[in-house]
Design a protein around this motif. Structure first.
Motif, short mmCIF file in Angstrom:
data_model
loop_
_atom_site.label_atom_id
_atom_site.label_comp_id
_atom_site.label_asym_id
_atom_site.label_seq_id
_atom_site.Cartn_x
_atom_site.Cartn_y
_atom_site.Cartn_z
N LYS A 56 0.82 -1.21 0.00
CA LYS A 56 0.00 0.00 0.00
C LYS A 56 0.85 1.26 0.00
O LYS A 56 0.34 2.36 -0.08
CB LYS A 56 -0.91 0.01 1.22
CG LYS A 56 -2.00 -1.05 1.16
CD LYS A 56 -2.93 -0.94 2.34
CE LYS A 56 -4.02 -2.00 2.23
NZ LYS A 56 -4.98 -1.90 3.32
N SER A 57 2.17 1.08 0.10
CA SER A 57 3.09 2.23 0.12
C SER A 57 3.49 2.62 -1.29
O SER A 57 3.50 1.80 -2.20
CB SER A 57 4.35 1.87 0.90
OG SER A 57 4.05 1.52 2.21
N VAL A 58 3.83 3.89 -1.45
CA VAL A 58 4.37 4.36 -2.72
C VAL A 58 5.76 4.91 -2.47
O VAL A 58 6.02 5.52 -1.45
CB VAL A 58 3.48 5.42 -3.40
CG1 VAL A 58 2.17 4.83 -3.86
CG2 VAL A 58 3.25 6.61 -2.51
N ARG A 59 6.64 4.69 -3.42
CA ARG A 59 8.01 5.19 -3.34
C ARG A 59 8.35 5.80 -4.70
O ARG A 59 7.76 5.47 -5.72
CB ARG A 59 9.00 4.06 -3.02
CG ARG A 59 8.77 3.42 -1.67
CD ARG A 59 9.09 4.37 -0.54
NE ARG A 59 8.93 3.76 0.76
CZ ARG A 59 7.85 3.93 1.53
NH1 ARG A 59 6.84 4.66 1.12
NH2 ARG A 59 7.79 3.36 2.71
N PHE A 60 9.33 6.68 -4.66
CA PHE A 60 9.72 7.41 -5.86
C PHE A 60 11.22 7.33 -6.05
O PHE A 60 11.98 7.47 -5.09
CB PHE A 60 9.33 8.88 -5.72
CG PHE A 60 7.88 9.10 -5.45
CD1 PHE A 60 6.98 9.30 -6.49
CD2 PHE A 60 7.39 9.09 -4.15
CE1 PHE A 60 5.64 9.49 -6.24
CE2 PHE A 60 6.05 9.29 -3.90
CZ PHE A 60 5.17 9.49 -4.94
N ASP A 61 11.65 7.13 -7.28
CA ASP A 61 13.06 7.21 -7.63
C ASP A 61 13.30 8.65 -8.09
O ASP A 61 12.75 9.07 -9.12
CB ASP A 61 13.37 6.23 -8.76
CG ASP A 61 14.83 6.24 -9.15
OD1 ASP A 61 15.49 7.30 -9.02
OD2 ASP A 61 15.32 5.19 -9.60
N PRO A 62 14.07 9.43 -7.33
CA PRO A 62 14.24 10.85 -7.67
C PRO A 62 14.77 11.08 -9.09
O PRO A 62 14.36 12.03 -9.76
CB PRO A 62 15.23 11.38 -6.63
CG PRO A 62 15.54 10.27 -5.73
CD PRO A 62 14.81 9.05 -6.16
N TYR A 63 15.66 10.21 -9.56
CA TYR A 63 16.19 10.35 -10.92
C TYR A 63 15.07 10.22 -11.96
O TYR A 63 14.96 11.05 -12.87
CB TYR A 63 17.29 9.31 -11.18
CG TYR A 63 17.78 9.32 -12.60
CD1 TYR A 63 18.68 10.29 -13.03
CD2 TYR A 63 17.33 8.38 -13.51
CE1 TYR A 63 19.12 10.33 -14.34
CE2 TYR A 63 17.76 8.40 -14.83
CZ TYR A 63 18.66 9.38 -15.24
OH TYR A 63 19.07 9.41 -16.55
N ASN A 64 14.23 9.20 -11.81
CA ASN A 64 13.13 8.99 -12.77
C ASN A 64 12.08 10.10 -12.68
O ASN A 64 11.50 10.48 -13.70
CB ASN A 64 12.48 7.63 -12.54
CG ASN A 64 13.38 6.49 -12.97
OD1 ASN A 64 14.28 6.67 -13.78
ND2 ASN A 64 13.16 5.32 -12.40
N VAL A 65 11.85 10.61 -11.48
CA VAL A 65 10.89 11.71 -11.33
C VAL A 65 11.41 12.95 -12.03
O VAL A 65 10.69 13.60 -12.79
CB VAL A 65 10.60 12.00 -9.83
CG1 VAL A 65 9.81 13.29 -9.66
CG2 VAL A 65 9.86 10.83 -9.20
N ARG A 66 12.69 13.29 -11.81
CA ARG A 66 13.31 14.44 -12.48
C ARG A 66 13.24 14.28 -14.00
O ARG A 66 12.93 15.22 -14.74
CB ARG A 66 14.78 14.57 -12.07
CG ARG A 66 14.97 15.45 -10.91
CD ARG A 66 15.05 16.89 -11.40
NE ARG A 66 14.99 17.75 -10.24
CZ ARG A 66 14.28 18.84 -10.18
NH1 ARG A 66 13.56 19.24 -11.19
NH2 ARG A 66 14.28 19.58 -9.11
#
Length: 70
Positions: free
Chosen positions: A49-59
């Motif tokens: 149920k958690s979400v995580r983000f890869d900062p490189y892919n978000v940028r």
């Protein structure tokens, strides 16, 4: 508090950020992050149920919204 700090450090070491961390990283609110997620503007990694983000892919995903100066 101690457990939070440990898990937060582990996330940072893995390179993945939670919603608050990615909001701080981008300088926007958590609500803005939620809106970007629902509009599929930024990539999300779902773990249970958690979400995580890869900062490189978000940028990288946000780069296409950059407007060049004239």
């Amino acid at each position: 508090q101690e457990a939070y700090n440990k898990s937060s450090k582990t996330l940072m070491q893995s390179g993945l950020l939670n919603r608050k961390q990615i909001a701080d990283y981008l300088g926007v609110s958590e609500r803005t992050i939620s809106n970007m997620m629902s509009k599929r503007i930024i990539p999300v990694i779902k773990i249970g149920k958690s979400v995580r983000f890869d900062p490189y892919n978000v940028r990288k995903a946000l780069d296409k919204y950059e407007i060049e100066a004239i």
